[in-house]
Structure formats: structure tokens, C-alpha cells
Motif scaffolding. Structure first.
Motif, PDB file in Angstrom:
ATOM      1  N   HIS A 337       0.888  -1.237  -0.097  1.00 57.41           N
ATOM      2  CA  HIS A 337      -0.045   0.120  -0.063  1.00 57.41           C
ATOM      3  C   HIS A 337       0.793   1.273   0.104  1.00 57.41           C
ATOM      4  O   HIS A 337       0.350   2.453  -0.341  1.00 57.41           O
ATOM      5  CB  HIS A 337      -1.085  -0.099   1.327  1.00 57.41           C
ATOM      6  N   VAL A 338       2.268   1.131   0.372  1.00 57.56           N
ATOM      7  CA  VAL A 338       2.954   2.232   0.491  1.00 57.56           C
ATOM      8  C   VAL A 338       3.219   2.915  -0.852  1.00 57.56           C
ATOM      9  O   VAL A 338       2.982   4.366  -0.902  1.00 57.56           O
ATOM     10  CB  VAL A 338       4.321   1.935   0.939  1.00 57.56           C
ATOM     11  N   GLY A 339       3.281   2.269  -1.724  1.00 57.44           N
ATOM     12  CA  GLY A 339       3.552   2.918  -3.169  1.00 57.44           C
ATOM     13  C   GLY A 339       2.403   3.731  -3.556  1.00 57.44           C
ATOM     14  O   GLY A 339       2.374   4.871  -4.223  1.00 57.44           O
ATOM     15  N   GLU A 340       1.119   3.202  -3.499  1.00 55.38           N
ATOM     16  CA  GLU A 340       0.047   3.791  -3.451  1.00 55.38           C
ATOM     17  C   GLU A 340      -0.305   5.214  -2.798  1.00 55.38           C
ATOM     18  O   GLU A 340      -0.663   6.314  -2.924  1.00 55.38           O
ATOM     19  CB  GLU A 340      -1.277   2.949  -3.437  1.00 55.38           C
ATOM     20  N   LEU A 341       0.430   5.100  -1.560  1.00 54.86           N
ATOM     21  CA  LEU A 341       0.141   6.203  -0.611  1.00 54.86           C
ATOM     22  C   LEU A 341       1.089   7.207  -0.942  1.00 54.86           C
ATOM     23  O   LEU A 341       0.670   8.556  -0.871  1.00 54.86           O
ATOM     24  CB  LEU A 341       0.440   5.836   0.945  1.00 54.86           C
ATOM     25  N   LEU A 342       2.074   6.887  -1.742  1.00 53.30           N
ATOM     26  CA  LEU A 342       2.935   8.009  -2.225  1.00 53.30           C
ATOM     27  C   LEU A 342       2.297   8.758  -3.311  1.00 53.30           C
ATOM     28  O   LEU A 342       2.465  10.029  -3.261  1.00 53.30           O
ATOM     29  CB  LEU A 342       4.221   7.349  -2.693  1.00 53.30           C
ATOM     30  N   ARG A 343       1.357   8.020  -3.997  1.00 56.42           N
ATOM     31  CA  ARG A 343       0.801   8.721  -5.065  1.00 56.42           C
ATOM     32  C   ARG A 343      -0.150   9.914  -4.411  1.00 56.42           C
ATOM     33  O   ARG A 343      -0.716  10.933  -5.197  1.00 56.42           O
ATOM     34  CB  ARG A 343      -0.208   7.955  -5.969  1.00 56.42           C
ATOM     35  N   MET A 344      -0.558   9.872  -3.062  1.00 56.38           N
ATOM     36  CA  MET A 344      -1.345  10.698  -2.268  1.00 56.38           C
ATOM     37  C   MET A 344      -0.568  11.811  -1.850  1.00 56.38           C
ATOM     38  O   MET A 344      -1.198  12.513  -1.001  1.00 56.38           O
ATOM     39  CB  MET A 344      -2.392  10.161  -1.634  1.00 56.38           C
ATOM     40  N   GLY A 345       0.574  11.688  -1.851  1.00 65.52           N
ATOM     41  CA  GLY A 345       1.623  12.812  -1.394  1.00 65.52           C
ATOM     42  C   GLY A 345       2.063  12.474  -0.036  1.00 65.52           C
ATOM     43  O   GLY A 345       2.826  13.219   0.630  1.00 65.52           O
ATOM     44  N   ALA A 346       2.029  11.052   0.263  1.00 71.73           N
ATOM     45  CA  ALA A 346       2.696  10.714   1.646  1.00 71.73           C
ATOM     46  C   ALA A 346       4.334  10.658   1.627  1.00 71.73           C
ATOM     47  O   ALA A 346       4.727  10.415   0.297  1.00 71.73           O
ATOM     48  CB  ALA A 346       2.218   9.138   2.064  1.00 71.73           C
ATOM     49  N   ASP A 347       4.956  10.530   2.553  1.00 75.35           N
ATOM     50  CA  ASP A 347       6.389  10.428   2.663  1.00 75.35           C
ATOM     51  C   ASP A 347       6.745   9.343   3.338  1.00 75.35           C
ATOM     52  O   ASP A 347       6.907   9.354   4.701  1.00 75.35           O
ATOM     53  CB  ASP A 347       6.949  11.640   3.024  1.00 75.35           C
ATOM     54  N   HIS A 364      -3.371  14.275  -1.036  1.00 75.66           N
ATOM     55  CA  HIS A 364      -4.039  14.939  -2.065  1.00 75.66           C
ATOM     56  C   HIS A 364      -4.758  13.547  -2.752  1.00 75.66           C
ATOM     57  O   HIS A 364      -4.139  12.559  -2.577  1.00 75.66           O
ATOM     58  CB  HIS A 364      -3.477  15.864  -2.866  1.00 75.66           C
ATOM     59  N   GLY A 365      -6.061  13.637  -3.292  1.00 72.67           N
ATOM     60  CA  GLY A 365      -6.825  12.658  -3.643  1.00 72.67           C
ATOM     61  C   GLY A 365      -6.087  12.178  -5.040  1.00 72.67           C
ATOM     62  O   GLY A 365      -5.217  12.961  -5.642  1.00 72.67           O
ATOM     63  N   ALA A 366      -5.994  10.882  -5.415  1.00 67.84           N
ATOM     64  CA  ALA A 366      -5.407  10.363  -6.554  1.00 67.84           C
ATOM     65  C   ALA A 366      -6.021   8.910  -7.098  1.00 67.84           C
ATOM     66  O   ALA A 366      -6.857   8.482  -6.060  1.00 67.84           O
ATOM     67  CB  ALA A 366      -3.997   9.909  -6.193  1.00 67.84           C
ATOM     68  N   ALA A 367      -5.888   8.409  -8.159  1.00 70.51           N
ATOM     69  CA  ALA A 367      -6.317   7.193  -8.561  1.00 70.51           C
ATOM     70  C   ALA A 367      -5.140   6.264  -8.016  1.00 70.51           C
ATOM     71  O   ALA A 367      -4.116   5.948  -8.423  1.00 70.51           O
ATOM     72  CB  ALA A 367      -6.421   7.187 -10.005  1.00 70.51           C
ATOM     73  N   VAL A 368      -5.905   5.121  -7.138  1.00 73.68           N
ATOM     74  CA  VAL A 368      -4.823   4.201  -6.414  1.00 73.68           C
ATOM     75  C   VAL A 368      -5.571   2.748  -6.763  1.00 73.68           C
ATOM     76  O   VAL A 368      -6.592   2.608  -6.990  1.00 73.68           O
ATOM     77  CB  VAL A 368      -4.626   4.687  -5.034  1.00 73.68           C
ATOM     78  N   THR A 369      -4.654   1.938  -6.539  1.00 74.54           N
ATOM     79  CA  THR A 369      -5.227   0.290  -6.466  1.00 74.54           C
ATOM     80  C   THR A 369      -4.843  -0.302  -5.229  1.00 74.54           C
ATOM     81  O   THR A 369      -3.740  -0.317  -4.743  1.00 74.54           O
ATOM     82  CB  THR A 369      -4.599  -0.408  -7.596  1.00 74.54           C
ATOM     83  N   ALA A 370      -6.105  -0.949  -4.888  1.00 81.26           N
ATOM     84  CA  ALA A 370      -5.770  -1.858  -3.494  1.00 81.26           C
ATOM     85  C   ALA A 370      -4.810  -2.897  -3.941  1.00 81.26           C
ATOM     86  O   ALA A 370      -5.253  -3.760  -4.607  1.00 81.26           O
ATOM     87  CB  ALA A 370      -7.331  -2.179  -3.109  1.00 81.26           C
ATOM     88  N   PRO A 371      -3.828  -3.026  -3.180  1.00 84.43           N
ATOM     89  CA  PRO A 371      -2.839  -4.128  -3.667  1.00 84.43           C
ATOM     90  C   PRO A 371      -3.358  -5.422  -2.948  1.00 84.43           C
ATOM     91  O   PRO A 371      -2.836  -6.561  -3.197  1.00 84.43           O
ATOM     92  CB  PRO A 371      -1.482  -3.662  -3.141  1.00 84.43           C
ATOM     93  N   ASP A 372      -4.169  -5.220  -1.755  1.00 86.39           N
ATOM     94  CA  ASP A 372      -4.331  -6.405  -0.935  1.00 86.39           C
ATOM     95  C   ASP A 372      -5.563  -6.172  -0.100  1.00 86.39           C
ATOM     96  O   ASP A 372      -5.945  -4.870   0.040  1.00 86.39           O
ATOM     97  CB  ASP A 372      -3.256  -7.105  -0.064  1.00 86.39           C
ATOM     98  N   LEU A 373      -6.133  -6.803   0.990  1.00 91.90           N
ATOM     99  CA  LEU A 373      -7.421  -6.478   1.605  1.00 91.90           C
ATOM    100  C   LEU A 373      -6.873  -5.276   2.818  1.00 91.90           C
ATOM    101  O   LEU A 373      -7.426  -4.159   2.571  1.00 91.90           O
ATOM    102  CB  LEU A 373      -7.611  -7.505   2.567  1.00 91.90           C
TER     103      LEU A 373
END
Ligand code: EPU
Length: 422
Positions: A337-347, A364-373
């Protein structure tokens, strides 16, 4: 085919109340355990999840009659017609391995393939097979099929586990409940779902003591009977809703929970600056104060901080002032999930089993994909806090563990809508 996504428009503190569902990780072993019981087993408070439907299909294929209506699963058992779990069902979920113990207990034979489920790194079943071997099963492999055969009888014995595995503890409880003689399981997992399974089995006529502690004693019985049993509340779903409150600086109430089961998780939210109140089966969270870093969180077997809560809390700490560190000790690959959180501006930086999270003032909002539950749940928590709209795809993962996720977020006052993608 249209792929669905969850649209979440975030950036406002959540306010509301949600009722927690029955626990997925209890309902699934309880359904498998119904296989051990003659007559009718009625499980109530079962969450409506894709994994529950998959377990029901497996029961039907083995010759039981399993029927789901609303939140009740009724399993009628008049003698099994098979002992093989088809590969397609095995691949669908990790919990299909929970049928190993009951099938060996009941039919003295089980044929299966490697289970599927969330990809959290290698998830071998060596400890499951070793435990069954110790009870007298002979295990062979033929063309990818794992054939476990206990001949005429499965024998109680002393089983020391090398690691307190949840699934192995559950399989031993179920197999030993119908084995000959006594089983003593040491270094057993202590998760609340183990105690729930033992309480169910005891209500069906089993003789199990010590479940929920490190040593469990099981006196084998010749037969068990069906009963009616209410599945315990889902502690990880409850924690997910609390995290959504914390990340958004909101005030939320989770109803129908079992607060003692969440103690280590609540400790972390308190350390992050949230105020938490408990009244009976309700947990109130006031996240209106500033979020603070939590220096070091280590996932551990119960009563430690649960690995299943790691992803949602990562989303909270992504917004906390200062740098937090998480160490994942249970699964090898649980930071997708970390890679997807980075797309939302996380560090966040991941190095081996550690994640170093430096809080940012806003996501910030982004298009992301759930990698697992749980990774998917973490993205939704982050999206609720993020400015603007997020679109989360890969909902099949979320559907495996959360019943109607969008509706629960709605009860908390979040703008969450499930949409089709064309
Ligand atoms: N392990 C082995 N060999 C085995 C069994 C397990 O090496 O034969 C390893 C696993 O690979 C893992 C560790 O032991 O590294 C712990 O696994 P455990 O057996 O305790 O987990 P599980 O029974 O497969 C259950 C939950 C998981 C939860 C874990 C840990 C169910 C259906 N699943 O899995 O839930 O993360 O315990 O608490 O109860 C989830 O709900 O998202 C989820 C993944």
C-alpha cells in the motif's frame, strides 16, 4: 468488463457512528468447523463477504448443505460425500486451508492444493502439514495435489508449534476435537478468534481448555453436534473505522465492538494523540487534536499490535507530525500500500521489514489500486483525509474482508460511492 472503483471525496473530519460487522477471521474457521458437527449448525452475525461465499461453496462440494441468508449461515451435515477441495476454491482464499483439520478429523483424509489469498510474501503451509503429521497423518504430493491420510484414526499428541500461527492453532483445535486421546498444543496463537473457535466447538460438545492462552488442551470426542453460535465482532474492521476518524481529525463511534480485543491497537492511536472512550461495546474516538508521531510500532502475534492493523495505521501516521517507524515482523511483503500512499503525497520509505513514515500536513486525492485487503482499507482511510477525490480500484480485495465498505464510510459521514468504470 466494467471494473468498479470506490470514489471517496475527502478532506473533512468524519463524524458518525458505524456498527462493526462479524469477524471474517472467526467466521471462516467456524464455517470449516461446522464440518465436524452432525446435524444443523447455525452461525449468526456472519459478514457477507466473498470469502464467506467461497467457504460455503466448499462446504457444499464436500457434501454438506450450506445456506446463507442475510447474516446467518446454516450448515446441515448428514455425512460427507468427498474429501477433496477443488484447486479453484483453494486458490480463491487462504482460509481454504482451514478445511484441512476438520476433514482429517471427520473423514481422516483430505486432498487439497496450495491455498491462495492476499499476496503478503511467501505463505507456506508447512506448519499445518507438520502438525497433522504429528497426529498421525501421512502426507504425500502427487501432481500438485497434497494428499493427507490419517488411515483409520487421528491420534492426540503433544504438539509444540515453532511459531504461534493462527491458522495452524485453529486446524489443530479442529482436528484434535475428533481425534483419539488428548492433544496438548504449546506455543499456540492467542488471538481472540482462537477463543471464539474453541467456544463454538465446546458448545458443539468438544472438550477444549486454555484457548486464548499459550497452551491449549483438547480431549478428543467421538462426535460433535451442531449448535447456534454468534460470530464475534471484527476487531480489524473496528480499528479501520477508528483510523478513518483519526486520519481526518474527526469524532467517530464504533458500535458492537469488543474493546478488550483492540487494546494494543487503541494504545497506538492514543500515543498518536487521539482521545479514546469506551462504554460497553462502543468505542469513541476524538481525533480533533494534532496527530503526533508514534516512535516505534512492531507487529506481533496477539496480544501485540496486529499485522492486519499495520496498513490502516500507516495511513494515519502519514499525517502525523514527526517521523514514525513501523516494523512488520509477521509477513514478508506487507507494504504494498505504501507505493499507492506515495501517489497521494505521503512521505514513506520502506527498507526491508521497516517503514519510516514522515508525516505530511495534507494528502491529496489520487487514482490508486488496492494491493491486498488491509492495504485497500488503508488507501480508503488516506482518501477520507485527502483533499479532493480519490478513486480506489482493486475492490475485490476489499470485498474479501469488509461488508459494504462504502456504506460504513457513509455512516461515518464520508462521501464514498462505489462506481463502475467503463
Ligand atoms: N506460516 C508459515 N507456515 C505455515 C503457516 C504460517 O511459515 O504453515 C507463517 C506465515 O507465512 C506468516 C506467519 O507464519 O509469516 C503467520 O501466519 P499465520 O498462520 O499466523 O496467519 P494465517 O493463519 O495465515 C491469519 C489471518 C490473517 C492474519 C494472520 C496473522 C485468517 C483467515 N487470516 O492468517 O488475516 O494476518 O492470521 O494474524 O484468520 C487479513 O485478515 O487481512 C489477514 C491476512
Amino acid at each position: 468488463m466494467a471494473e468498479e472503483y470506490l470514489s471517496i471525496t475527502g478532506g473533512r473530519p468524519l463524524r458518525g457512528e458505524v456498527t462493526v460487522q462479524g469477524a471474517k477471521n472467526s467466521a471462516l474457521p467456524l464455517m470449516a468447523a461446522a464440518l465436524l458437527c452432525d446435524g444443523e449448525t447455525v452461525l449468526t452475525n456472519v459478514p457477507r463477504l466473498t470469502d464467506v461465499y467461497a467457504a460455503s461453496r466448499i462446504l457444499n462440494q464436500l457434501g454438506c448443505r450450506s445456506h446463507i441468508e442475510d447474516h446467518t449461515v446454516t450448515v446441515t451435515q448428514k455425512g460427507l460425500t468427498g474429501c477433496e477441495i477443488p484447486d479453484a476454491d483453494m486458490r480463491q482464499m487462504r482460509s481454504s486451508v482451514m478445511f484441512l483439520g476438520p476433514l482429517l478429523g471427520r473423514a481422516k483424509r483430505c486432498i487439497m492444493t496450495m491455498p491462495g489469498g492476499c499476496e503478503l510474501g511467501p505463505r507456506p503451509i508447512d506448519m499445518h502439514l507438520d502438525a497433522m503429521r504429528q497426529m498421525g497423518a501421512v502426507i504425500t504430493e502427487e501432481q500438485g495435489k497434497i494428499i493427507c491420510d490419517a488411515g483409520k484414526r487421528l491420534c492426540g499428541t503433544r504438539i509444540p508449534l515453532p511459531f504461534p500461527s493462527v491458522g495452524v492453532t485453529e486446524n489443530v483445535l479442529m482436528a484434535a476435537a475428533l481425534a483419539e486421546g488428548d492433544t496438548v498444543l504449546t506455543n499456540a496463537a492467542r488471538e481472540p478468534e482462537i477463543a471464539d473457535l474453541a467456544a463454538f466447538l465446546n458448545a458443539c460438545g468438544a472438550e477444549i481448555s486454555g484457548a486464548g492462552e499459550g497452551t491449549v488442551y483438547i480431549h478428543g470426542k467421538p462426535g460433535l453436534h451442531g449448535t447456534e453460535y454468534c460470530v464475534m465482532p471484527d476487531r480489524i474492521a473496528a480499528f479501520t473505522w477508528l483510523c478513518a476518524g483519526a486520519a481526518t481529525g474527526g469524532t467517530v463511534s464504533v458500535r458492537g465492538a469488543s474493546p478488550p480485543d483492540l487494546e494494543s491497537s487503541l494504545t497506538v492511536l492514543r500515543a498518536a494523540g487521539c482521545r479514546i472512550g469506551i462504554c460497553g461495546d462502543r468505542i469513541f474516538l476524538d481525533g480533533s487534536g494534532a496527530l503526533r508521531r508514534v516512535r516505534h510500532i512492531r507487529t506481533m502475534p496477539y496480544p501485540g499490535f496486529p499485522t492486519d492493523a499495520q496498513a490502516p495505521v500507516t495511513a494515519v501516521l502519514a499525517l502525523a507530525r514527526g517521523t514514525s517507524m513501523i516494523e512488520e515482523t509477521i509477513f514478508e511483503s506487507r507494504y504494498k500500500h505504501v507505493g499507492e500512499l506515495l501517489r497521494m503525497g505521503a512521505d514513506i520509505r520502506v527498507s526491508g521489514s521497516a517503514a519510516v513514515i514522515t508525516g505530511v500536513p495534507a494528502l491529496h486525492g489520487a487514482a490508486v489500486t488496492a494491493p491486498d485487503l488491509r492495504g485497500g482499507a488503508a488507501l480508503a482511510v488516506a482518501a477520507a483525509a485527502a483533499e479532493g477525490e480519490s478513486r480506489i480500484s482493486g475492490l475485490r480485495h476489499i470485498d474479501r474482508g469488509y461488508e459494504n465498505f462504502a456504506a460504513s464510510f457513509h455512516s461515518l459521514g464520508c462521501e464514498a460511492v462505489r462506481c463502475g468504470l467503463h
